[in-house]
Design a protein around this motif. Structure first.
Motif, mmCIF file in Angstrom:
data_model
loop_
_atom_site.group_PDB
_atom_site.id
_atom_site.type_symbol
_atom_site.label_atom_id
_atom_site.label_comp_id
_atom_site.label_asym_id
_atom_site.label_seq_id
_atom_site.Cartn_x
_atom_site.Cartn_y
_atom_site.Cartn_z
ATOM 1 N N CYS A 11 0.845 -1.191 0.000
ATOM 2 C CA CYS A 11 0.000 0.000 0.000
ATOM 3 C C CYS A 11 0.881 1.241 0.000
ATOM 4 O O CYS A 11 1.979 1.232 0.583
ATOM 5 N N ALA A 12 0.416 2.292 -0.650
ATOM 6 C CA ALA A 12 1.163 3.549 -0.647
ATOM 7 C C ALA A 12 0.229 4.731 -0.810
ATOM 8 O O ALA A 12 -0.829 4.637 -1.462
ATOM 9 N N TYR A 13 0.638 5.833 -0.194
ATOM 10 C CA TYR A 13 -0.030 7.128 -0.334
ATOM 11 C C TYR A 13 0.970 8.133 -0.888
ATOM 12 O O TYR A 13 2.176 8.038 -0.622
ATOM 13 N N VAL A 14 0.485 9.108 -1.626
ATOM 14 C CA VAL A 14 1.297 10.240 -2.049
ATOM 15 C C VAL A 14 0.545 11.507 -1.681
ATOM 16 O O VAL A 14 -0.596 11.718 -2.117
ATOM 17 N N HIS A 15 1.156 12.303 -0.822
ATOM 18 C CA HIS A 15 0.527 13.521 -0.309
ATOM 19 C C HIS A 15 -0.876 13.239 0.246
ATOM 20 O O HIS A 15 -1.820 14.007 0.029
ATOM 21 N N GLY A 16 -0.996 12.133 0.955
ATOM 22 C CA GLY A 16 -2.252 11.791 1.617
ATOM 23 C C GLY A 16 -3.275 11.108 0.749
ATOM 24 O O GLY A 16 -4.358 10.749 1.238
ATOM 25 N N ARG A 17 -2.970 10.874 -0.523
ATOM 26 C CA ARG A 17 -3.907 10.202 -1.440
ATOM 27 C C ARG A 17 -3.434 8.770 -1.657
ATOM 28 O O ARG A 17 -2.281 8.549 -2.028
ATOM 29 N N LYS A 18 -4.337 7.806 -1.433
ATOM 30 C CA LYS A 18 -3.958 6.409 -1.642
ATOM 31 C C LYS A 18 -3.796 6.149 -3.137
ATOM 32 O O LYS A 18 -4.708 6.394 -3.923
ATOM 33 N N VAL A 19 -2.614 5.642 -3.508
ATOM 34 C CA VAL A 19 -2.317 5.412 -4.927
ATOM 35 C C VAL A 19 -2.051 3.944 -5.239
ATOM 36 O O VAL A 19 -2.090 3.540 -6.407
ATOM 37 N N VAL A 20 -1.751 3.146 -4.230
ATOM 38 C CA VAL A 20 -1.504 1.717 -4.411
ATOM 39 C C VAL A 20 -2.175 0.970 -3.274
ATOM 40 O O VAL A 20 -2.013 1.324 -2.103
ATOM 41 N N ASP A 21 -2.941 -0.073 -3.611
ATOM 42 C CA ASP A 21 -3.588 -0.922 -2.608
ATOM 43 C C ASP A 21 -3.716 -2.315 -3.221
ATOM 44 O O ASP A 21 -4.708 -2.637 -3.864
ATOM 45 N N LEU A 22 -2.681 -3.140 -3.037
ATOM 46 C CA LEU A 22 -2.584 -4.436 -3.700
ATOM 47 C C LEU A 22 -2.333 -5.548 -2.683
ATOM 48 O O LEU A 22 -1.742 -5.311 -1.628
ATOM 49 N N TRP A 23 -2.775 -6.745 -3.024
ATOM 50 C CA TRP A 23 -2.491 -7.896 -2.177
ATOM 51 C C TRP A 23 -2.552 -9.171 -3.015
ATOM 52 O O TRP A 23 -3.144 -9.196 -4.104
ATOM 53 N N ALA A 24 -1.927 -10.221 -2.484
ATOM 54 C CA ALA A 24 -1.912 -11.518 -3.166
ATOM 55 C C ALA A 24 -1.898 -12.622 -2.126
ATOM 56 O O ALA A 24 -1.238 -12.508 -1.089
ATOM 57 N N GLY A 25 -2.662 -13.684 -2.395
ATOM 58 C CA GLY A 25 -2.654 -14.854 -1.536
ATOM 59 C C GLY A 25 -3.331 -14.669 -0.206
ATOM 60 O O GLY A 25 -3.189 -15.510 0.689
ATOM 61 N N THR A 26 -4.065 -13.610 -0.036
ATOM 62 C CA THR A 26 -4.673 -13.316 1.262
ATOM 63 C C THR A 26 -5.893 -12.427 1.059
ATOM 64 O O THR A 26 -6.302 -12.170 -0.061
ATOM 65 N N GLU A 27 -6.466 -11.960 2.158
ATOM 66 C CA GLU A 27 -7.597 -11.049 2.082
ATOM 67 C C GLU A 27 -7.107 -9.612 2.180
ATOM 68 O O GLU A 27 -6.029 -9.341 2.721
ATOM 69 N N ALA A 28 -7.909 -8.701 1.718
ATOM 70 C CA ALA A 28 -7.526 -7.292 1.732
ATOM 71 C C ALA A 28 -7.306 -6.784 3.149
ATOM 72 O O ALA A 28 -6.464 -5.914 3.376
ATOM 73 N N ASP A 29 -8.060 -7.326 4.103
ATOM 74 C CA ASP A 29 -7.989 -6.790 5.466
ATOM 75 C C ASP A 29 -7.271 -7.735 6.433
ATOM 76 O O ASP A 29 -7.412 -7.603 7.651
ATOM 77 N N ALA A 30 -6.478 -8.668 5.930
ATOM 78 C CA ALA A 30 -5.708 -9.547 6.810
ATOM 79 C C ALA A 30 -4.705 -8.731 7.615
ATOM 80 O O ALA A 30 -4.195 -7.702 7.166
ATOM 81 N N LEU A 31 -4.421 -9.204 8.817
ATOM 82 C CA LEU A 31 -3.466 -8.547 9.704
ATOM 83 C C LEU A 31 -2.279 -9.469 9.950
ATOM 84 O O LEU A 31 -2.440 -10.683 10.091
#
Length: 381
Positions: free
Chosen positions: A36-56
């Motif tokens: 995951c990444a933000y640029v100047h407070g805007r989320k620009v990347v939100d990727l995952w593989a092999g798991t759920e989006a909200d896994a911890l």
């Protein structure tokens, strides 16, 4: 079978998805990770593989970033003063010749109390108050302030005790109130019981034969500084990879290694620190970021036995890991491979988690290619 890539990227960041997919294609079939990444407070990347989006995941020493953010806030407020002696806040710390150490030097891994002569129990490792009590009485392993070495399992307890003495509250409580809750961050210092089903246990390292040979060649005597720092000198030596898998550690959230987070939570915290999120203002002023990102300990790390550098607590990420980042970048990596940082020059806030413990420990090698792809896009998008 290659894992499918899930999630979204902003316009101009398509190359990041491609880089993430190329990396995952070369990994084990059971790979799980998030980016995951933000640029100047805007989320620009939100990727995952092999798991759920909200896994911890257990993020090991990436936890320290949250601890140092709390300290930075208290310094910014005027509650803590960097050049005060630690004993001004915590008189008992003066034992065994530690009385002249300043908070600045404590944050810069210069205290010399990387552990104790006999190690810690699991209950002590999970409880920052117990760690602090033991460390106050410990003779330092080098003259405080004259050298530095990574205080891997105790840095959060040392700074946390200063915070508690100065405010009457734990570092974890202040983090919850001033950082996690206002910004709705998926980064916990003390995982609430209702969130337990989201936790994914850390999987052990799976080194190749050549990698195992390198691991076997590393001295592991129980009384080396590295063994003391990682509690391998205890009656029951600590298996670092298993720490976040222990419910007691997750519940108490020790500020050195006990954090549980998603990549969204890691990146979101650093975005909150330098840029703000949504309608919320940045947590830190630019001068505070610059102070904490300034080099304080540079050179031979007595624990790592290698070149390292630290600002005030935070790793100076541009020197330690990613030279393409701006000077003064603040962040921290975790032993399993997690990494998170904020680059104030580009406005980039980055977070990465993975389930399987990476070789050789610390920021996983893929962070370099992933962070570089995001940074390149951030400068051109």
């Amino acid at each position: 079978m290659t894992q499918e890539i899930h999630g979204t990227v902003a316009d101009g960041f398509e190359g990041v998805r491609e880089e993430f997919a190329a990396f995952v294609a070369g990994e084990r079939p059971d790979y799980e990770g998030q980016l995951c990444a933000y640029v100047h407070g805007r989320k620009v990347v939100d990727l995952w593989a092999g798991t759920e989006a909200d896994a911890l995941y257990g993020v090991f020493s990436s936890t320290k970033g949250a601890a140092y953010l709390v300290v930075a806030l208290l310094v910014q407020d005027g509650t803590l003063e960097l050049d005060r002696k630690v004993t001004y806040y915590w008189p008992e710390f003066a034992a065994e010749g530690k009385g002249d150490l300043t908070l600045r030097d404590l944050l810069a891994h210069r205290a010399g109390v990387v552990g104790t002569d006999t190690g810690f129990s699991l209950a002590e490792l999970a409880d920052d108050r117990q760690l602090a009590e033991r460390l106050a009485d410990q003779r330092p392993f080098w003259r405080p302030g004259t050298a530095f070495g990574y205080h891997a399992l105790v840095a959060g307890a040392l700074t946390g005790e200063v915070v508690r003495r100065a405010t009457g509250r734990t570092l974890q409580e202040i983090y919850q109130e001033r950082v996690r809750t206002p910004y709705a961050l998926d980064f916990h210092l003390g995982l609430p019981a209702p969130q337990e089903p989201r936790f994914r246990t850390t999987q052990p390292m799976a080194p190749t034969p050549d990698q195992q040979t390198l691991l076997d060649a590393t001295p592991t005597g129980p009384h080396t500084l590295a063994s003391i720092a990682f509690n391998r000198n205890a009656a029951e030596a600590t298996d670092l990879a298993s720490l976040p898998n222990m419910p007691l550690v997750r519940a108490k959230g020790p500020a050195s290694v006990g954090g549980v987070a998603s990549a969204r939570g890691l990146a979101g915290m650093y975005a909150a620190a330098i840029s703000g999120l949504g309608e919320q203002a940045p947590l830190l002023k630019p001068d505070t970021v610059a102070e904490f990102g300034q080099f304080h300990s540079v050179g031979y790390d007595l624990v790592a036995r290698a070149h390292k550098s630290f600002g005030l607590g935070f790793q100076t990420t541009a020197d330690t890991w990613h030279p393409f980042l701006g000077a003064g970048t603040i962040g921290h990596s975790g032993a399993s491979g997690s990494q998170a940082f904020a680059d104030p020059w580009s406005g980039l806030a980055y977070g990465y988690t993975r389930r399987r413990f990476a070789f050789p420990g610390g920021a996983a090698p893929e962070n370099d290619r992933l962070a570089q792809a995001i940074h390149r896009a951030a400068l051109t998008a």
